[in-house]
Design an enzyme around this catalytic site. Structure first.
Site, PDB file in Angstrom:
ATOM      1  N   HIS A 258      -7.611  -3.782   9.859  1.00 23.77           N
ATOM      2  CA  HIS A 258      -7.273  -3.651   8.439  1.00 23.77           C
ATOM      3  C   HIS A 258      -6.032  -4.469   8.102  1.00 23.77           C
ATOM      4  O   HIS A 258      -5.143  -4.654   8.935  1.00 23.77           O
ATOM      5  CB  HIS A 258      -7.153  -2.182   7.996  1.00 23.77           C
ATOM      6  CG  HIS A 258      -5.965  -1.428   8.481  1.00 23.77           C
ATOM      7  ND1 HIS A 258      -5.985  -0.060   8.694  1.00 23.77           N
ATOM      8  CD2 HIS A 258      -4.688  -1.799   8.797  1.00 23.77           C
ATOM      9  CE1 HIS A 258      -4.802   0.339   9.106  1.00 23.77           C
ATOM     10  NE2 HIS A 258      -3.992  -0.690   9.174  1.00 23.77           N
TER      11      HIS A 258
ATOM     12  N   GLU B  96      -9.871  -1.232   4.830  1.00 21.51           N
ATOM     13  CA  GLU B  96     -10.476  -0.811   6.091  1.00 21.51           C
ATOM     14  C   GLU B  96     -11.780  -1.581   6.338  1.00 21.51           C
ATOM     15  O   GLU B  96     -12.323  -2.211   5.424  1.00 21.51           O
ATOM     16  CB  GLU B  96     -10.766   0.699   6.036  1.00 21.51           C
ATOM     17  CG  GLU B  96      -9.528   1.572   5.837  1.00 21.51           C
ATOM     18  CD  GLU B  96      -8.636   1.671   7.102  1.00 21.51           C
ATOM     19  OE1 GLU B  96      -8.722   0.800   7.992  1.00 21.51           O
ATOM     20  OE2 GLU B  96      -7.851   2.630   7.175  1.00 21.51           O
TER      21      GLU B  96
ATOM     22  N   ASP C  26       0.830  -1.210   0.000  1.00 22.02           N
ATOM     23  CA  ASP C  26       0.000   0.000   0.000  1.00 22.02           C
ATOM     24  C   ASP C  26       0.860   1.254   0.000  1.00 22.02           C
ATOM     25  O   ASP C  26       2.074   1.186   0.183  1.00 22.02           O
ATOM     26  CB  ASP C  26      -0.960  -0.011   1.211  1.00 22.02           C
ATOM     27  CG  ASP C  26      -0.281  -0.396   2.514  1.00 22.02           C
ATOM     28  OD1 ASP C  26       0.949  -0.284   2.615  1.00 22.02           O
ATOM     29  OD2 ASP C  26      -0.998  -0.806   3.446  1.00 22.02           O
TER      30      ASP C  26
ATOM     31  N   ASN D 254      -7.797  -1.795  14.014  1.00 26.78           N
ATOM     32  CA  ASN D 254      -9.200  -1.926  13.588  1.00 26.78           C
ATOM     33  C   ASN D 254      -9.378  -3.127  12.653  1.00 26.78           C
ATOM     34  O   ASN D 254     -10.437  -3.294  12.066  1.00 26.78           O
ATOM     35  CB  ASN D 254      -9.674  -0.641  12.888  1.00 26.78           C
ATOM     36  CG  ASN D 254      -8.957  -0.384  11.575  1.00 26.78           C
ATOM     37  OD1 ASN D 254      -7.993  -1.083  11.229  1.00 26.78           O
ATOM     38  ND2 ASN D 254      -9.403   0.615  10.822  1.00 26.78           N
TER      39      ASN D 254
HETATM   40  P1  PGA Z   1       1.809  -1.054  12.526  1.00 27.65           P
HETATM   41  O1  PGA Z   1       0.688  -1.020  11.442  1.00 27.65           O
HETATM   42  O2  PGA Z   1       2.775  -2.122  12.097  1.00 27.65           O
HETATM   43  O3  PGA Z   1       2.440   0.312  12.471  1.00 27.65           O
HETATM   44  O4  PGA Z   1       1.169  -1.377  13.838  1.00 27.65           O
HETATM   45  C1  PGA Z   1       0.098  -2.206  11.065  1.00 27.65           C
HETATM   46  C2  PGA Z   1      -0.916  -1.941  10.005  1.00 27.65           C
HETATM   47  O5  PGA Z   1      -1.565  -0.884  10.046  1.00 27.65           O
HETATM   48  O6  PGA Z   1      -1.084  -2.805   9.132  1.00 27.65           O
END
Ligand code: PGA
Length: 239
Positions: free
Chosen positions: A138, A143, A67, A136
């Site tokens: 994702h 999302e 992404d 959350n």
């Molecule tokens: P993080 O993000 O590794 O910074 O916790 C994980 C994600 O949003 O996929």
């Protein structure tokens, strides 16, 4: 689904690096999708070291990223492309890597999405998708509410996600280009990493409750080959 329980963040980073390194060394993967964020940072440090010291010809592996924030070009210091370049590709010490990084500053974002999918198809599909997980639920930037059959697309970031973007981003991104859940589900193998107690409730919901589009990572329950490498804190609500 198999779960590798790690003692802490450092142990998780090392074991995830070992996992990916072994897959590459044993010729089990020729295309890998890579995440960014806090979770995989140590994995990249270990993995780059292992690859640099090995005789493996890494130029035969195709890499894509999961992404990118809309608006950020690959050379923007706050882009995921830049982060991957800095933390991983530049540390492997090989020039001719086969890498496709999403361009968040593309004029035509729909075309950029299509081209990412086409590149993946030409690479023979993704053998190993390495993922983090948002609090959350994702995966990549799919999302809550994203259908499980989506391809690479533009995603409106959830408030829970934009709240975690550091204020040094000006303006804060509100959209991202992301591999779709459908694209991820087509990967032959999935490795999901998680660390810290803030991920414990979502790991429980994603893997120990019935799948729901409101918990995007729960789509992985239908995938035949998922490995979770997580530390004790992230797994503390899981059996
Ligand atoms: P993080 O993000 O590794 O910074 O916790 C994980 C994600 O949003 O996929």
């Amino acid at each position: 689904m198999s779960v590798i329980r790690c003692s802490d963040y450092s142990d998780m980073g090392r074991r995830a690096a070992d996992y990916v390194f072994d897959m590459i060394r044993c010729n089990r993967v020729s295309s890998v999708a890579l995440p960014t964020g806090k979770t995989p940072r140590l994995m990249y440090a270990f993995l780059a070291g292992q690859l640099r010291c090995s005789e493996i010809d890494i130029t035969r592996i195709s890499f894509v990223n999961l992404d990118e924030y809309v608006g950020l070009a690959n050379d923007h210091p706050q882009s995921f492309a830049y982060e991957l370049q800095k933390q991983f590709f530049s540390k492997i010490g090989m020039k001719q890597l086969a890498v496709r990084l999403l361009n968040g500053a593309a004029q035509d974002l729909s075309l950029e999405c299509r081209q990412h999918e086409e590149w993946i198809a030409r690479a023979g599909g993704i053998d190993l998708a390495v993922l983090g997980i948002g609090s959350n639920g994702h995966i990549a930037f799919n999302e809550p509410g994203t259908p499980f059959n989506t391809r690479t697309h533009i995603s409106d970031l959830a408030v829970a996600t934009t709240d975690r973007i550091p204020s040094s981003y000006a303006p804060k991104p509100s959209r991202a280009i992301t591999l779709g859940i459908g694209t991820i589900l087509e990967a032959r193998m999935v490795l999901l990493m998680a660390s810290g107690e803030e991920k414990a409730p979502i790991i429980r919901r994603a893997f120990h409750e019935p799948p729901s589009v409101f918990v995007p990572a729960s789509a992985l329950q239908s995938h035949p080959c998922v490995t979770i490498i997580a530390d004790r804190s992230a797994l503390r609500e899981s059996r």
